[in-house]
Design a protein around this motif. Structure first.
Motif, mmCIF file in Angstrom:
data_model
loop_
_atom_site.group_PDB
_atom_site.id
_atom_site.type_symbol
_atom_site.label_atom_id
_atom_site.label_comp_id
_atom_site.label_asym_id
_atom_site.label_seq_id
_atom_site.Cartn_x
_atom_site.Cartn_y
_atom_site.Cartn_z
ATOM 1 N N ASP A 4 0.788 -1.274 -0.008
ATOM 2 C CA ASP A 4 0.029 -0.015 -0.044
ATOM 3 C C ASP A 4 0.737 1.313 0.114
ATOM 4 O OD1 ASP A 4 -1.982 1.962 0.664
ATOM 5 O OD2 ASP A 4 -2.464 1.211 2.630
ATOM 6 N N LEU A 5 0.921 1.987 -1.056
ATOM 7 C CA LEU A 5 1.661 3.315 -1.256
ATOM 8 C C LEU A 5 0.779 4.461 -1.189
ATOM 9 C CD1 LEU A 5 4.167 1.923 -4.210
ATOM 10 C CD2 LEU A 5 4.661 2.703 -1.824
ATOM 11 N N THR A 6 -0.316 4.215 -0.838
ATOM 12 C CA THR A 6 -1.291 5.254 -0.896
ATOM 13 C C THR A 6 -1.296 6.196 0.306
ATOM 14 O OG1 THR A 6 -3.154 4.173 0.382
ATOM 15 C CG2 THR A 6 -3.067 3.798 -2.105
ATOM 16 N N GLN A 7 -1.786 7.426 0.088
ATOM 17 C CA GLN A 7 -2.017 8.555 1.230
ATOM 18 C C GLN A 7 -3.268 9.025 1.105
ATOM 19 O OE1 GLN A 7 1.357 11.023 2.153
ATOM 20 N NE2 GLN A 7 2.579 10.029 0.735
ATOM 21 N N ALA A 8 -3.699 9.970 2.212
ATOM 22 C CA ALA A 8 -4.962 10.576 1.939
ATOM 23 C C ALA A 8 -5.988 9.751 2.464
ATOM 24 C CB ALA A 8 -4.936 11.554 0.807
ATOM 25 N N LEU A 9 -7.018 9.511 1.469
ATOM 26 C CA LEU A 9 -8.365 9.032 1.781
ATOM 27 C C LEU A 9 -8.617 7.591 0.899
ATOM 28 C CD1 LEU A 9 -10.540 8.198 4.002
ATOM 29 C CD2 LEU A 9 -11.893 10.072 2.898
ATOM 30 N N SER A 10 -8.523 8.089 -0.348
ATOM 31 C CA SER A 10 -9.139 7.264 -1.514
ATOM 32 C C SER A 10 -8.425 5.818 -1.298
ATOM 33 C CB SER A 10 -9.112 7.843 -2.926
ATOM 34 O OG SER A 10 -7.811 8.099 -3.161
ATOM 35 N N GLY A 11 -7.213 5.955 -1.594
ATOM 36 C CA GLY A 11 -6.238 4.805 -1.463
ATOM 37 C C GLY A 11 -6.315 4.016 -0.079
ATOM 38 N N PRO A 12 -6.132 4.552 0.952
ATOM 39 C CA PRO A 12 -5.996 3.997 2.102
ATOM 40 C C PRO A 12 -7.355 3.424 2.598
ATOM 41 C CG PRO A 12 -4.923 6.029 2.555
ATOM 42 C CD PRO A 12 -5.439 5.807 1.134
ATOM 43 N N PHE A 13 -8.405 3.899 2.134
ATOM 44 C CA PHE A 13 -10.000 3.331 2.217
ATOM 45 C C PHE A 13 -9.976 2.043 1.294
ATOM 46 C CE2 PHE A 13 -14.391 2.774 1.135
ATOM 47 C CZ PHE A 13 -14.916 2.740 2.387
ATOM 48 N N CYS A 14 -9.365 2.155 0.401
ATOM 49 C CA CYS A 14 -9.459 0.727 -0.445
ATOM 50 C C CYS A 14 -8.787 -0.257 0.254
ATOM 51 C CB CYS A 14 -8.809 1.259 -1.868
ATOM 52 S SG CYS A 14 -8.457 -0.260 -2.896
ATOM 53 N N THR A 15 -7.517 0.186 0.685
ATOM 54 C CA THR A 15 -6.526 -1.130 0.966
ATOM 55 C C THR A 15 -7.145 -1.599 2.665
ATOM 56 O OG1 THR A 15 -5.044 0.780 1.809
ATOM 57 C CG2 THR A 15 -4.644 -0.551 -0.219
ATOM 58 N N SER A 16 -7.803 -0.619 3.334
ATOM 59 C CA SER A 16 -8.368 -1.008 4.549
ATOM 60 C C SER A 16 -9.527 -2.003 4.444
ATOM 61 C CB SER A 16 -8.811 0.026 5.324
ATOM 62 O OG SER A 16 -10.159 0.430 4.488
ATOM 63 N N LEU A 17 -10.155 -2.174 3.214
ATOM 64 C CA LEU A 17 -11.155 -3.245 2.837
ATOM 65 C C LEU A 17 -10.586 -4.502 2.913
ATOM 66 C CD1 LEU A 17 -13.310 -1.542 0.466
ATOM 67 C CD2 LEU A 17 -13.738 -1.445 2.818
ATOM 68 N N PHE A 18 -9.362 -4.697 2.283
ATOM 69 C CA PHE A 18 -8.587 -5.838 2.115
ATOM 70 C C PHE A 18 -7.876 -6.351 3.337
ATOM 71 C CE2 PHE A 18 -8.463 -4.295 -2.178
ATOM 72 C CZ PHE A 18 -8.609 -5.471 -3.080
ATOM 73 N N ALA A 19 -7.432 -5.331 4.367
ATOM 74 C CA ALA A 19 -7.066 -5.483 5.746
ATOM 75 C C ALA A 19 -8.100 -6.136 6.544
ATOM 76 C CB ALA A 19 -6.387 -4.138 6.356
ATOM 77 N N ASP A 20 -9.120 -5.571 6.461
ATOM 78 C CA ASP A 20 -10.230 -6.077 7.489
ATOM 79 C C ASP A 20 -10.679 -7.507 6.999
ATOM 80 O OD1 ASP A 20 -10.382 -3.369 8.545
ATOM 81 O OD2 ASP A 20 -12.527 -2.915 7.575
ATOM 82 N N VAL A 31 -1.684 -6.217 4.718
ATOM 83 C CA VAL A 31 -1.604 -4.788 3.998
ATOM 84 C C VAL A 31 -0.453 -4.078 4.558
ATOM 85 C CG1 VAL A 31 -2.425 -2.516 3.384
ATOM 86 C CG2 VAL A 31 -3.808 -4.754 3.608
ATOM 87 N N ILE A 32 0.812 -4.008 3.946
ATOM 88 C CA ILE A 32 1.865 -3.359 4.512
ATOM 89 C C ILE A 32 1.873 -1.825 3.701
ATOM 90 C CG2 ILE A 32 4.685 -3.132 4.318
ATOM 91 C CD1 ILE A 32 4.528 -6.154 3.724
ATOM 92 N N LYS A 33 1.838 -0.868 4.781
ATOM 93 C CA LYS A 33 1.538 0.570 4.538
ATOM 94 C C LYS A 33 3.156 0.937 4.195
ATOM 95 C CE LYS A 33 -0.547 4.663 5.700
ATOM 96 N NZ LYS A 33 -1.312 5.059 4.422
ATOM 97 N N ILE A 34 3.433 1.511 3.061
ATOM 98 C CA ILE A 34 4.836 1.967 2.785
ATOM 99 C C ILE A 34 4.751 3.412 3.051
ATOM 100 C CG2 ILE A 34 6.932 2.459 1.457
ATOM 101 C CD1 ILE A 34 6.584 -0.329 0.468
ATOM 102 N N GLU A 35 5.372 4.266 3.846
ATOM 103 C CA GLU A 35 5.145 5.820 3.901
ATOM 104 C C GLU A 35 6.665 6.473 3.784
ATOM 105 O OE1 GLU A 35 2.440 7.094 7.290
ATOM 106 O OE2 GLU A 35 2.652 4.930 7.914
ATOM 107 N N PRO A 36 6.690 7.427 3.307
ATOM 108 C CA PRO A 36 7.831 8.277 3.340
ATOM 109 C C PRO A 36 8.311 8.667 4.514
ATOM 110 C CG PRO A 36 5.988 9.681 2.462
ATOM 111 C CD PRO A 36 5.578 8.301 2.782
ATOM 112 N N PRO A 37 9.365 9.048 4.851
ATOM 113 C CA PRO A 37 9.975 9.427 6.236
ATOM 114 C C PRO A 37 9.142 10.450 7.037
ATOM 115 C CG PRO A 37 11.922 9.194 4.848
ATOM 116 C CD PRO A 37 10.556 9.138 4.024
ATOM 117 N N ARG A 38 8.231 11.256 6.128
ATOM 118 C CA ARG A 38 7.428 12.465 6.904
ATOM 119 C C ARG A 38 5.931 11.778 7.320
ATOM 120 N NH1 ARG A 38 7.142 13.091 1.480
ATOM 121 N NH2 ARG A 38 4.859 13.077 0.379
ATOM 122 N N GLY A 39 5.701 10.530 6.629
ATOM 123 C CA GLY A 39 4.532 9.868 6.895
ATOM 124 C C GLY A 39 3.337 10.259 5.987
#
Length: 421
Positions: free
Chosen positions: A16-32, A37-45
């Motif tokens: 999961d390379l997503t940020q904000a809402l649309s992408g994280p919402f999508c991948t949360s459905l898989f995680a549930d 789901v491995i959320k890859i974030e830049p150092p700033r988050g």
């Protein structure tokens, strides 16, 4: 795979390379549903970490409720994809992944050398999903392909705002982030479809989802009315084009939503109102006539409803005619329906030591139900764990840290863990 994972998608790994809402919402459905789901974030988050609302006693303001809701059940790995060592670690993870989901601007991943075609060379089974305001060129090049977009832009250009509001001259956005969550739903469906096909063919593919397209797909009134009549429908408050009665009506002490647009419901409503003669009234004896004469329909229904309280209307119509009180958040948190459906589960808030209620899984599977197994991750909380699973030993992990490609929070520092300076 996370040792605590369970559910219908257990064994599926999503990067999961997503940020904000649309992408994280999508991948949360898989995680549930049990996917790792491995959320890859830049150092700033993820930028949405620092967006409220926050609990009043949260001094750090880097773990907001929007982030918590959209990132439950995930693990966080910090990787800087602009650093060669970070890109290589990402590629090592892709080799074991079933899908990658990202919502960067078009071309970002290609410029990093991490676009779909490059990743498919090392993992031919990979499903690659993107969510962009106007889609990706692989699914059809939009003249607006490089325009940035937020929820309000998607609602505006996808037709939803044109039919939402109290009257023709006042257009409003739907109060929640429909322009983000609906694309997330379509992206999740497209990803699942491609994963299912990959099981048969052994080949992945690109899943292109546009926010504006997604909003258009749920703005059926705009499409249907214009196609049939050549006219663009206008906002008509809480009514629905072609359906009557279908509106909010005022009771003595509040408002309720009521819908009885089809003959069986209209018949039941007329009988409860004590007006059986209206059933065969030539003004109202078909669904279309009730819409044509909706002014008279609403005058009758609203005059009747105004005699009763909300509780009395629930008693008269509940279970017979579609009706519902307008519940605000306080009422929803107290309503027995949402408790019975486990729609407001509680998770830990690591910033306050308290708890947070989030929205629960909607689809209830009887044998392999979705579950909320863990709160959203702190920034980089699982960096070391995920890298070790990928075969990285202590020296290699330290090399990534030295290169600035990853961060490993201090496991003993429970307060400052994951805080972005």
């Amino acid at each position: 795979m996370s040792p605590s994972a369970s559910g219908a998608l257990s064994g599926i790994r999503i990067i999961d390379l997503t940020q904000a809402l649309s992408g994280p919402f999508c991948t949360s459905l898989f995680a549930d549903h049990g996917a790792d789901v491995i959320k890859i974030e830049p150092p700033r988050g993820d930028m949405i970490r620092r967006t409220g609302p926050f609990a009043e006693d949260d001094e750090h303001k880097d773990f907001g409720n929007v982030f918590q809701n959209a990132n439950r059940n995930k693990r966080s790995l910090v990787l800087d994809l602009k650093v060669p060592e970070g890109r290589q670690a990402f590629l090592d993870l892709v080799r074991t992944a079933d899908a990658v989901v990202e919502n960067f601007s078009m071309g970002v991943m290609d410029r990093l050398g991490l676009g779909y075609e490059s990743l498919a060379e090392i993992n031919p089974r990979l499903v690659y999903t993107s969510i962009r305001g106007f889609g990706d060129h692989r699914g059809g090049r939009s003249p607006y392909a490089h325009w940035p977009a937020f929820d309000i832009v998607a609602q505006a250009m996808g037709g939803l705002m044109s039919i939402t509001g109290p009257e023709a001259d006042i257009r409003v956005r739907v109060g929640s982030g429909i322009g983000d969550s609906v694309p997330g739903l379509f992206a999740a469906f497209g990803t699942m479809t491609a994963l299912f096909e990959a099981q048969r063919s052994g080949r992945g593919q690109y899943v292109d989802t546009a926010m504006v397209d997604s909003v258009l797909a749920v703005s059926e009134v705009a499409v249907n009315v214009y196609d049939a009549t050549g006219r663009s429908p206008q906002p008509i408050g809480n009514q629905l084009q072609g359906f009557a009665p279908f509106d909010t009506v005022r009771a003595k002490d509040g408002e309720v939503a009521l819908g009885a647009p089809h003959r069986p419901q209209w018949t039941q409503l007329c009988q409860i109102m004590g007006r059986p003669e209206l059933i065969e009234d030539p003004r109202f004896d078909t669904d279309n006539k009730r819409w044509t004469h909706r002014g008279e329909v609403y005058a009758i229904v609203k005059e009747w409803a105004a005699r009763y309280t909300v509780a009395e209307l629930k008693g008269l119509l509940g279970g017979k005619v579609p009706l519902g009180p307008i519940l605000d958040a306080k009422a929803i948190f107290a309503d027995p329906h949402f408790a019975a459906r486990q729609m407001l589960p509680t998770v830990e808030n690591p910033r306050t030591g308290g708890t947070t209620q989030i929205t629960g899984p909607v689809s209830k599977l009887s044998r392999t139900p979705a579950t909320i197994r863990r709160r959203a991750p702190l920034l980089g909380e699982h960096s070391e764990q995920v890298l070790r699973e990928a075969g990285y030993g202590p020296e290699k992990i330290r090399a990534l840290q030295t290169a600035g490609a990853t961060t490993i929070p201090d496991p003993t520092d429970h307060v400052l863990q994951g805080v972005t300076p």
